[in-house]
Each structure stands twice: as C-alpha cells, then as structure tokens.
Design a protein around this motif. Structure first.
Motif, PDB file in Angstrom:
ATOM      1  N   ASP A   1      -7.617   0.706  -1.783  1.00 28.21           N
ATOM      2  CA  ASP A   1      -7.610   1.785  -2.910  1.00 28.21           C
ATOM      3  C   ASP A   1      -8.561   3.092  -3.326  1.00 28.21           C
ATOM      4  O   ASP A   1      -9.588   2.679  -3.300  1.00 28.21           O
TER       5      ASP A   1
ATOM      6  N   ARG B   1       1.491  -0.958   0.268  1.00 29.17           N
ATOM      7  CA  ARG B   1      -0.110  -0.077   0.181  1.00 29.17           C
ATOM      8  C   ARG B   1       0.972   1.022  -0.032  1.00 29.17           C
ATOM      9  O   ARG B   1       1.876   1.361   0.710  1.00 29.17           O
TER      10      ARG B   1
ATOM     11  N   ALA C   1      -3.032   4.065  -2.835  1.00 31.84           N
ATOM     12  CA  ALA C   1      -2.681   3.001  -4.210  1.00 31.84           C
ATOM     13  C   ALA C   1      -2.392   1.479  -3.421  1.00 31.84           C
ATOM     14  O   ALA C   1      -1.590   1.592  -2.752  1.00 31.84           O
ATOM     15  N   SER C   2      -2.894   0.281  -4.249  1.00 34.80           N
ATOM     16  CA  SER C   2      -2.693  -0.913  -3.598  1.00 34.80           C
ATOM     17  C   SER C   2      -1.712  -0.677  -5.146  1.00 34.80           C
ATOM     18  O   SER C   2      -2.020  -1.027  -5.707  1.00 34.80           O
TER      19      SER C   2
ATOM     20  N   LYS D   1      -2.332   4.641 -10.259  1.00 37.01           N
ATOM     21  CA  LYS D   1      -1.674   4.794  -9.462  1.00 37.01           C
ATOM     22  C   LYS D   1      -0.353   4.232  -9.167  1.00 37.01           C
ATOM     23  O   LYS D   1       1.197   4.492  -8.430  1.00 37.01           O
TER      24      LYS D   1
ATOM     25  N   ARG E   1      -8.989  -2.091  -9.716  1.00 39.58           N
ATOM     26  CA  ARG E   1      -8.233  -2.040  -9.094  1.00 39.58           C
ATOM     27  C   ARG E   1      -6.231  -2.801 -10.086  1.00 39.58           C
ATOM     28  O   ARG E   1      -6.070  -2.666  -8.900  1.00 39.58           O
TER      29      ARG E   1
END
Length: 301
Positions: free
Chosen positions: A288, A211, A229-230, A271, A297
């Motif tokens: 996210d 993360r 954001a993941s 991202k 995602r």
C-alpha cells in the motif's frame, strides 16, 4: 355554635396538621447534595505523602519525556537541541507494531453492515482536486482500460469504459469523502458497485484482498509515480463501495479520476484511488502506497 365547638375533632394525642413534620420524598433525598465529610489527618502524615507523591510524579514525568523523546522524529529532536540519535530499526519496529495494533482493533470493530450517512443534493459541497502530485494529462483517457488479475478463471481481463457502462447497473449515492488531512466534502457519485464486478469476474477462492493501481499518477514534478492501495474484500463488497464513473451528474473529469475511480465512503480519502487502471486479487495483504510511508494500512472511519 362556639369557636370551641367549631374546631375539627381530633383523636387524643394527635398532632395538629400545621405542626406535623413535612415528609420528603425518597427521590428528592437521593438527588439532593450531601454535606461534605470532614476527614482529619495528622499534618506529619500529609507532609510525608506529599513528598512521596512528588517523587513519584517527577519520576513518571521524566520517564514519559524520555519515551516521547525516543519516539519523536530525529529532525524534531535536532531542532530541540537533543544530540542523541534514536533512529534505527528497533524504533521503526516499535512504531509499526503500535500502528498495526491500532489497525487490528479498527478491523475487529468494523461491521460490514455499517452504512455511512447519505445526504441530499442541497447539502453537496465543493470537492478539492487532491492529487498527491500533479493532475495527469487527459491524453491517457482514449486508450484507458481496466485490467483484472487474480481471477478464478486464471485469465487476465481488460475492460474499457464503454463495457463497464453498458454491462453493469449504475448506482447513485451522496456521501461524504473524508481526507486524512482533516478536510471533507459531500459529493454526488454514481457508478457500478464493486460487489457487482466481483460477481461478474470472481477472484480466486483464497482471495482476501484487492490491490488497486493507478498507473497514470504523477509526482509533484510531473513524473510517473504509480499509486496503489490495498483494500480488504469485505470493504470491497460493502454496499456503498463504488467504482465511480460520474461526479455530480456528469462523467468524471481528470481532476476527479476519469474515467473510473474507487469510492469507499467507509475509508479515508487516500484509499479512494483515482484513475484506476488495474485491480489484482490476492490471498495475502498487498503493498500500500501510504502504509509504506508510515500511514495506517486500514484507514477506516
């Protein structure tokens, strides 16, 4: 010598060459256009088939329109004059399942060995300042630190920009940043590889995700709006994934995420977190920012 005697001698029954049929090559016969076949049908059968097809087409069209209406946002339905309210948990689950399936397919097709194109300096284009809200005030930079959590050591580590610049080798690349809004730009980046950071500070053994947080992000009114954001660790280890410190040969400005931003050319721009302040490694997929707001995602390109 007479004209009769001057003729070429032929075997009995032989056809003169100027009257022989010309041979057509198999390749020519294969590619030449074929004459259309004529199929006769009873007019009564044609009328019956036409009526049946029309009924099937009409039923399919009505079904498709009903399904489309069910999936449209409620404000769109209101503008169209549709009184029914289709919003609800069932619709949200259906849409999320479709999005999740699309993400799973994208992830299954992803190759860690895939390299996005690189460009020359002559191909560099202007890059927009695309903060979702307002650009943060640069006053945070002197006290900025990168915090790492979820490490195998069990410790929480804080690194300043000087440590990152002196401890890690810098890598350069000119790649395209692609935004979900439909625009893209080619830019020259340099910084440390995310993979080098992972080797220097290994995450917990069961970690599969990171993360990435920016605590200095602001909303459109200038209020704190932390961004996160993941990122799957397979993408973090990609050879073109950088923690960038420089843009077009100069240290990052606040507009482009000073003093450290995530650069992931194989992912959409959302991202590519600006002004990273924290990275946390986890076994389960973390939250996210945009996925919580209905976006994908995975966000691969």
């Amino acid at each position: 010598m007479s004209a009769e005697e001057n003729r070429t001698t032929r075997e009995p029954g032989e056809v003169p060459s100027d009257k022989r049929p010309q041979r057509v090559s198999k390749a020519k016969r294969f590619f030449e256009e074929k004459a259309p076949k004529i199929i006769e049908a009873v007019p009564r059968d044609l009328r019956r088939l036409t009526r049946r097809d029309l009924l099937i087409f009409g039923a399919g069209s009505l079904g498709a329109l009903a399904g489309l209406g069910y999936l449209l946002p409620q404000d769109t339905l209101d503008r169209l004059g549709v009184q029914a309210n289709f919003d609800g948990p069932r619709k949200e689950r259906l849409l999320n399942q479709g999005l999740r399936f699309d993400d799973d397919v994208a992830e299954a097709l992803y190759s860690p060995n895939r390299i996005v194109p690189t460009y020359s300096k002559s191909q560099i284009t202007p890059l927009r300042n695309n903060y979702e809200g307002e650009t943060p005030d640069p006053s945070y930079i002197p006290g900025w630190k990168l915090t790492l959590e979820g490490l195998a050591s069990g410790l929480s580590v804080s690194l300043d920009i000087r440590t990152l610049l002196t401890r890690f080798r810098s890598h350069e690349q000119i790649t395209r940043l692609v935004c979900v809004e439909g625009w893209s730009a080619i830019a020259w980046w340099s910084g440390l590889k995310f993979d080098d950071l992972l080797h220097a500070y290994p995450p917990i053994s069961q970690a599969r995700w990171a993360r990435v947080d920016s605590s200095v992000n602001l909303d459109e009114n200038g209020n704190p709006d932390p961004y996160y954001a993941s990122l799957d660790l397979a993408t973090a280890r990609h050879p073109q994934t950088l923690l960038a410190t420089h843009f077009n040969g100069q240290p990052l400005t606040v507009d482009h995420g000073a003093p450290l931003r995530l650069l992931v050319p194989v992912k959409l721009g959302l991202k590519n977190v600006k002004a990273v302040t924290k990275i946390t490694y986890t076994a389960e997929e973390p939250k996210d920012y945009w996925a919580e707001r209905g976006y994908s995602r995975y966000d691969g390109i």
